[in-house]
Design an enzyme around this catalytic site. Structure first.
Site, short mmCIF file in Angstrom:
data_model
loop_
_atom_site.label_atom_id
_atom_site.label_comp_id
_atom_site.label_asym_id
_atom_site.label_seq_id
_atom_site.Cartn_x
_atom_site.Cartn_y
_atom_site.Cartn_z
N GLU A 1 0.88 -1.17 0.00
CA GLU A 1 0.00 0.00 0.00
C GLU A 1 0.91 1.21 0.00
OE1 GLU A 1 -2.41 2.61 3.06
OE2 GLU A 1 -2.83 0.47 3.32
N CYS B 1 -3.31 7.40 5.36
CA CYS B 1 -3.21 7.07 3.93
C CYS B 1 -4.48 7.44 3.18
CB CYS B 1 -2.89 5.58 3.75
SG CYS B 1 -3.96 4.50 4.70
#
Length: 526
Positions: free
Chosen positions: A263, A300
């Site tokens: 990620e 994020c």
């Protein structure tokens, strides 16, 4: 808190090079000395993991579930000391870390529930048809089986929920895989305490010692060695695009390539449709000022890009959001490096052609620490389209408003964007049908499509998809949050014409596990 590396249930000290954690609130060193892992620790950890895998892949679901619950229990017993140390190492408030501790233990218990129920193995049975014409059909049975030792890289922004006993580790253990964690250098003390909890759980539930190891490094060499090691079968990473792609490259250069589930960040665009701005400008401004600056913008899913079409109500929205941003106090960032990078990238964005500063926090950062100053800016759609650098993530409390002349230009802006973890649409009900095709196109670029919410805040549940098209992740088919995270660490295996007594319990004819299976194309527990 022991700063030695953990290899297969034992604290080891083959190394002499050490480092200390830094308190980002004041720049001072924290208590505790941590030993950088060397070649011996890496090789021993992987060898032990490989041996443990011969046992862990056969361990009954009930024991695996008990192991996961025991880790959660041990973490809960350490909670006061754990959150205090995590706060000192990360600059995050105790309330946020208390919630993150709860999320960590909830994830562990969620995977325990999944393993106990058992249907996640996706068992499929096609029974023999010896009389089929023109050719008989053999008996074929298929289910998911674990890959082997998994290397988990701890994340900087979630010292608990995406770290030593976070979702990656929990889902790998649930699948039956041993785990070697490379602790994040920003919170080694937190990692040591959680490692201690996992060791206690290993002993409590009779798991093989090699099922868990914890290694320290304040550089990159240990991570590279772990990914290159032939016994490593999968890797997880949460962090920067540069770091994630470096690991992907290493994994693909191996003699036997392995999957890396990385990620790598996202700017999480938010599209404000005209009627929503007209009807709810003040409310939307308050909501997004909070989301942009939540946790010093170090999520994020931070909304780093706002998109809107020029209209009379937009000016009021800009004014309201600007005033709200000015009132947000600077906050401590996770590490000196993250703080330095935020300042550099935000200043570069503000210096780009056509970018105008709308608001900057009027609060003063604390002296001696590593604090971020929230920033809100705007740019025309034409200038945004012409400058690819503006589409890169600025990790921190920075958000850029892109103003399009009309819907056609708004669509051109979206066309320039890469894959995202989230895309949000703020709209009135009357607008949804009118923009249906546009919204459908947004879904092609996102892992999670949100309506009238904020992207920050990731619910841990089976339906969650936390992973999107490249470059937000390197493989959009998988998630790092929710029960589906387990599918990163398994592969399908078929058994053809095997006697029932030699089949796994999940594939035996009498279904002793009592799970849902697809038998001759029909879902059943029979």
């Amino acid at each position: 808190m022991d700063g030695r590396n953990i290899v297969a249930g034992n604290y080891v000290n083959f190394e002499t090079e050490t480092f200390k954690a830094i308190n980002p609130a004041n720049g001072g060193e924290l208590e505790g000395v941590f030993f950088k892992a060397g070649d011996t620790a890496v090789s021993d950890a992987l060898a032990a993991a490989s041996q443990a895998f011969q046992i862990s892949r056969e361990i009954p679901a009930a024991q695996r579930a008990a192991f996961l619950r025991a880790i959660a229990s041990e973490i809960t017993s350490l909670a006061p000391a754990l959150t205090e140390r995590a706060a000192a190492e990360s600059g995050l408030p105790l309330g946020r870390l208390s919630g993150e501790t709860g999320r960590t233990t909830s994830q562990l218990n969620m995977f325990a529930d999944l393993v106990e129920e058992g249907s996640w193995v996706d068992a499929v049975i096609d029974t023999a048809m010896p009389d089929r014409v023109p050719l008989p059909r053999p008996d074929i049975r298929k289910m998911l089986v674990p890959l082997g030792p998994v290397v988990v890289f701890g994340a900087s922004n979630f010292p608990l929920a995406f770290s030593v006993a976070g979702g990656d580790t929990a889902s790998a253990f649930a699948a039956g895989c041993p785990v070697i964690v490379k602790a994040h250098p920003a919170h080694p003390g937190t990692s040591a305490l959680v490692g201690q909890a996992i060791l206690a759980a290993v002993k409590r539930t009779g798991m093989p010692e090699g099922i868990f190891s914890l290694l320290y490094d304040n550089g990159y060499s240990v991570g590279e060695q772990l990914v290159r090691h032939p016994e490593t079968k999968a890797v997880t990473f949460t962090g920067s695009f540069k770091g994630g792609m470096a690991l992907v490259k290493i994994a693909q250069e191996r003699e036997v390539p392995i999957p890396v589930f990385a990620e790598m960040g996202s700017i999480n665009p938010v599209v404000f449709l005209p009627e929503a701005i007209k009807e709810r400008a003040s409310d939307l401004a308050m909501k997004y000022a909070a989301s942009i600056t939540l946790g010093a913008g170090q999520f994020c899913t931070n909304p780093g890009l706002l998109l809107a079409v020029k209209n009379p109500a937009l000016d009021f929205f800009i004014s309201e959001l600007s005033e709200a941003i000015k009132k947000v106090q600077p906050a401590v960032m996770l590490t000196p490096g993250i703080c330095s990078n935020y300042k550099k990238l935000s200043e570069e964005a503000l210096a780009a052609p056509g970018v105008t500063l709308l608001a900057r926090s009027e609060g003063l950062p604390e002296s001696g620490g590593y604090s971020s100053v929230p920033v809100f800016a705007k740019v025309s759609a034409a200038d945004f389209i012409a400058n690819p650098r503006l589409r890169e993530e600025v990790f921190g409390p920075f958000s850029l408003l892109v103003i399009a002349e009309g819907q056609e230009e708004l669509e051109k802006v979206v066309d320039t964007l890469g894959g995202q973890l989230t895309i949000t649409v703020m709209a009135e009900p009357s607008e949804l049908l009118a923009y249906r095709g546009f919204i459908y196109d947004l879904g092609a670029k996102a892992g999670r499509l949100i309506l009238n919410g904020v992207p920050t805040g990731v619910e841990v549940c089976p339906a969650m998809q936390h992973g999107g098209p490249f470059p937000s992740t390197n493989d959009s088919r998988f998630t790092s949050v929710g029960t589906s995270a387990i599918y990163r660490f398994v592969r399908p295996l078929s058994w053809q014409d095997w006697p029932d007594e030699l089949l796994p319990a999940e594939l035996k004819s009498d279904n002793p596990s009592g799970i849902w299976r697809k038998v001759n194309n029909k879902w059943t527990k029979e």
